[in-house]
Structure formats: structure tokens, C-alpha cells
Scaffold this motif. Structure first.
Motif, PDB file in Angstrom:
ATOM      1  N   LEU A 185       6.890   0.994  -9.781  1.00 40.99           N
ATOM      2  CA  LEU A 185       7.117   1.184  -8.355  1.00 40.99           C
ATOM      3  C   LEU A 185       7.656   2.576  -8.059  1.00 40.99           C
ATOM      4  N   ARG A 186       8.482   3.096  -8.962  1.00 40.30           N
ATOM      5  CA  ARG A 186       9.023   4.445  -8.766  1.00 40.30           C
ATOM      6  C   ARG A 186       7.954   5.515  -8.953  1.00 40.30           C
TER       7      ARG A 186
ATOM      8  N   ALA B 234      -0.187  -5.644   0.830  1.00 37.85           N
ATOM      9  CA  ALA B 234       1.024  -5.274   0.095  1.00 37.85           C
ATOM     10  C   ALA B 234       1.282  -6.240  -1.057  1.00 37.85           C
ATOM     11  N   THR B 235       1.062  -7.520  -0.819  1.00 36.54           N
ATOM     12  CA  THR B 235       1.262  -8.505  -1.878  1.00 36.54           C
ATOM     13  C   THR B 235       0.267  -8.315  -3.011  1.00 36.54           C
ATOM     14  N   ASN B 236      -0.972  -7.998  -2.677  1.00 36.10           N
ATOM     15  CA  ASN B 236      -1.984  -7.759  -3.712  1.00 36.10           C
ATOM     16  C   ASN B 236      -1.656  -6.510  -4.533  1.00 36.10           C
ATOM     17  N   VAL B 237      -1.166  -5.467  -3.877  1.00 37.57           N
ATOM     18  CA  VAL B 237      -0.766  -4.258  -4.605  1.00 37.57           C
ATOM     19  C   VAL B 237       0.377  -4.571  -5.563  1.00 37.57           C
ATOM     20  N   LEU B 238       1.366  -5.314  -5.071  1.00 41.73           N
ATOM     21  CA  LEU B 238       2.486  -5.688  -5.934  1.00 41.73           C
ATOM     22  C   LEU B 238       2.029  -6.611  -7.057  1.00 41.73           C
TER      23      LEU B 238
ATOM     24  N   GLY C  24       2.486   1.483  -4.408  1.00 38.12           N
ATOM     25  CA  GLY C  24       3.280   0.317  -4.781  1.00 38.12           C
ATOM     26  C   GLY C  24       4.656   0.341  -4.144  1.00 38.12           C
ATOM     27  N   GLY C  25       5.276   1.512  -4.078  1.00 41.89           N
ATOM     28  CA  GLY C  25       6.583   1.619  -3.426  1.00 41.89           C
ATOM     29  C   GLY C  25       6.508   1.302  -1.943  1.00 41.89           C
TER      30      GLY C  25
ATOM     31  N   ALA D 192       4.258  -0.650  -0.540  1.00 33.46           N
ATOM     32  CA  ALA D 192       4.014  -2.092  -0.430  1.00 33.46           C
ATOM     33  C   ALA D 192       5.309  -2.874  -0.618  1.00 33.46           C
ATOM     34  N   ALA D 193       6.100  -2.486  -1.630  1.00 38.27           N
ATOM     35  CA  ALA D 193       7.373  -3.169  -1.861  1.00 38.27           C
ATOM     36  C   ALA D 193       8.312  -2.957  -0.683  1.00 38.27           C
ATOM     37  N   GLY D 194       8.327  -1.741  -0.126  1.00 39.55           N
ATOM     38  CA  GLY D 194       9.181  -1.479   1.032  1.00 39.55           C
ATOM     39  C   GLY D 194       8.812  -2.327   2.235  1.00 39.55           C
ATOM     40  N   TRP D 195       7.510  -2.466   2.485  1.00 40.48           N
ATOM     41  CA  TRP D 195       7.053  -3.311   3.595  1.00 40.48           C
ATOM     42  C   TRP D 195       7.470  -4.764   3.394  1.00 40.48           C
ATOM     43  N   LEU D 196       7.315  -5.258   2.173  1.00 37.15           N
ATOM     44  CA  LEU D 196       7.658  -6.654   1.905  1.00 37.15           C
ATOM     45  C   LEU D 196       9.162  -6.888   2.022  1.00 37.15           C
TER      46      LEU D 196
END
Length: 279
Positions: free
Chosen positions: A9-10, A264-268, A15-16, A18-22
Motif C-alpha cells: 500500500l505504501r 477500491a475493494t477489488n484493488v485491495l 492501492g493507497g 483505494a484503502a483511503g477511500w474504504l
């Protein structure tokens, strides 16, 4: 595995994001309804169909209003909680039940394994929408029946994955050594098999979360989901389809929220899958 996910993620900007949105969505869904619940449900007919960026009546109308004059930002946040809760509970139920069935079936083999796999084959071959229609017709619509039907449609997939992973692990040297030293089947499964097969199952569950959200939205769009006072993104899209020409935002914003969350979920899920495969 999670350390590797954090590392990816870093390094991965997408990915970052997507994680931020979630994370933002989960926080809004957890806290928002306590402050916006009344705004999302109380009609104000004099303010019906306000266009987006109508801030003169308050910030809750920044995304416009619906046919009853309710602020659409509040509606989206409250619907997010219901949508995420349904998807989360359905995935957890399917993951728990399917993993147990598949692990036990793959470890014990024999007639039980044959029966379980044939049932799983039938469930996977059966159209999920038709299965949902049958179950919801039998149990009726509502929050609990909707969660049950979404979980039931996914159990077979987790069973097959858990069985395949268990078959790959059960013949390893340390498993045979545990049997030789007198460890029981339950102890071997709980302490030596489940920890090994957990990562691919979690990766599958992360991917399935988006699929369950889309399935719930499809059922709600068809009128088979939850009903007022509970609202979901799928239900909001169903409401908005009648006003596409006069109030496009009523269907656009819940559809956009659903799309962003699914992507976002698919990317994560892809990052989790890569981390699980590298274990």
C-alpha cells in the motif's frame, strides 16, 4: 501477510487511494448515521429535487435532495452503513460456514467429501439470482433474509477453496508426524491446517465483498432487498431510475459510490492476493 499488504500500500499509489477511500467510507458509515439519520428520513417537500451544490439550505444538501426533499448526502451515508453491514455479515457467514465444511471434507475425505462436493457443484451450477428469488419468496424480504440468501449463494465457493487448500496441506510431513504422535483430527485441523489455509480464504473474502455488494444492490434494485426505514445504495438507485431526466443525481451518486467502493475493494483484494501467494 498483513505486513506485506501494508508495504504494498505504501508503494502502490492506486492501492493507497483505494484503502483511503474504504477507510473514509467505513468511518462515515460508522459515525455518520448517528448525526444524519433524521436528515435522511424526515421529508421536506418544499426542498424536493434541489440540484447538487445547493448549500443555501445547509451543507447536507450539497449533493441535492430527493423526491421528498431529503438531503442526499445524508441518504448516501446512512445507506452506506446498511450496504456495508449486509455485505460484511454475508461474507463472514459464508466464509465461516464454507471454510469449516470444506476443511472437514478435505481432511476426512471419503463419502462425506463426495457428498459435500456434489452439493457444492449443484449450488455453483444453480443461477444465484434464481436461488435468491426462491429463498426470498420463501422467507420474505428484509434485512435478515437478504443476508442469508447472499451468504448461502457464496458458501459453496469457500467450501471448494478450503477443500483444495486442505488437500494440499494434509499430506505434508508435519501433519503425518502429528498423527504419528497421537494428535487428534480436531487438533490438527485447528492448529496446523486452518492457520495455513487462512490467507487464501481471506483473499477470496476480500474479493467477494465487492461481489456481495453488487448482488445486494441488484436484489434491492429489483425490490427484493430491504425496505424503509432501512435504505441501501441499491435501493437509492432503484428510487432514482424514475427521475433520470428531471433529477439525474438521485441515481448517479449512489451508483458512483457503489462503483468506487467495488473498484477500491477489488484493488485491495488484488494486493491481499499477492501477499497471500507470497507467503
Amino acid at each position: 501477510m498483513w505486513r506485506k499488504v501494508g508495504y504494498q500500500l505504501r508503494r502502490d499509489a492506486l492501492g493507497g487511494a483505494a484503502a483511503g477511500w474504504l477507510v473514509l467510507l467505513v468511518l462515515a458509515a460508522a459515525v455518520g448515521p448517528a448525526f444524519l439519520g433524521d436528515m435522511a428520513r424526515e421529508p421536506a417537500l418544499q426542498l424536493r429535487f434541489l440540484p447538487p451544490l445547493s448549500t443555501e439550505h445547509g451543507w447536507e444538501y450539497v449533493l441535492g435532495s430527493d423526491a421528498l426533499g431529503r438531503g442526499y448526502l445524508a441518504r448516501l451515508v446512512v445507506a452506506a452503513r446498511t450496504t456495508l453491514l449486509i455485505a460484511l455479515v454475508a461474507v463472514l457467514v459464508a466464509l465461516a460456514v464454507g471454510s469449516i465444511i470444506g476443511t472437514v471434507s478435505g481432511f476426512l475425505r471419503g463419502r462425506l467429501d463426495t457428498v459435500v462436493m456434489r452439493v457444492a457443484d449443484v449450488m455453483l451450477a444453480f443461477p444465484s439470482l434464481l436461488l435468491a428469488l426462491i429463498v426470498l419468496y420463501t422467507l420474505g424480504t428484509g434485512l435478515v433474509p437478504l443476508i442469508l440468501v447472499l451468504a448461502l449463494a457464496r458458501i459453496a465457493m469457500y467450501s471448494r477453496v478450503a477443500r483444495a487448500e486442505t488437500l494440499a496441506v494434509r499430506e505434508r510431513v508435519y501433519i503425518r508426524a502429528s498423527r504419528a504422535f497421537g494428535s487428534g483430527s480436531a487438533r490438527i485441523v485447528l492448529t496446523q491446517i486452518i492457520p495455513v489455509i487462512a490467507n487464501p480464504l481471506v483473499a477470496l473474502a476480500t474479493l467477494e465483498f465487492a461481489m456481495v455488494m453488487l448482488a445486494e444492490s441488484a436484489l434491492s434494485f429489483l425490490g427484493l432487498g430491504v425496505h424503509e426505514p432501512d435504505i441501501t445504495w441499491g435501493g437509492l438507485i432503484a428510487e432514482g431510475r424514475n427521475y433520470l431526466e428531471s433529477a439525474w443525481w438521485v441515481a448517479l451518486f449512489p451508483g458512483l459510490a457503489l462503483t468506487l467502493t467495488a473498484v477500491a475493494t477489488n484493488v485491495l483484494a488484488e494486493l491481499v492476493r499477492k501477499a497471500a501467494e507470497s507467503e
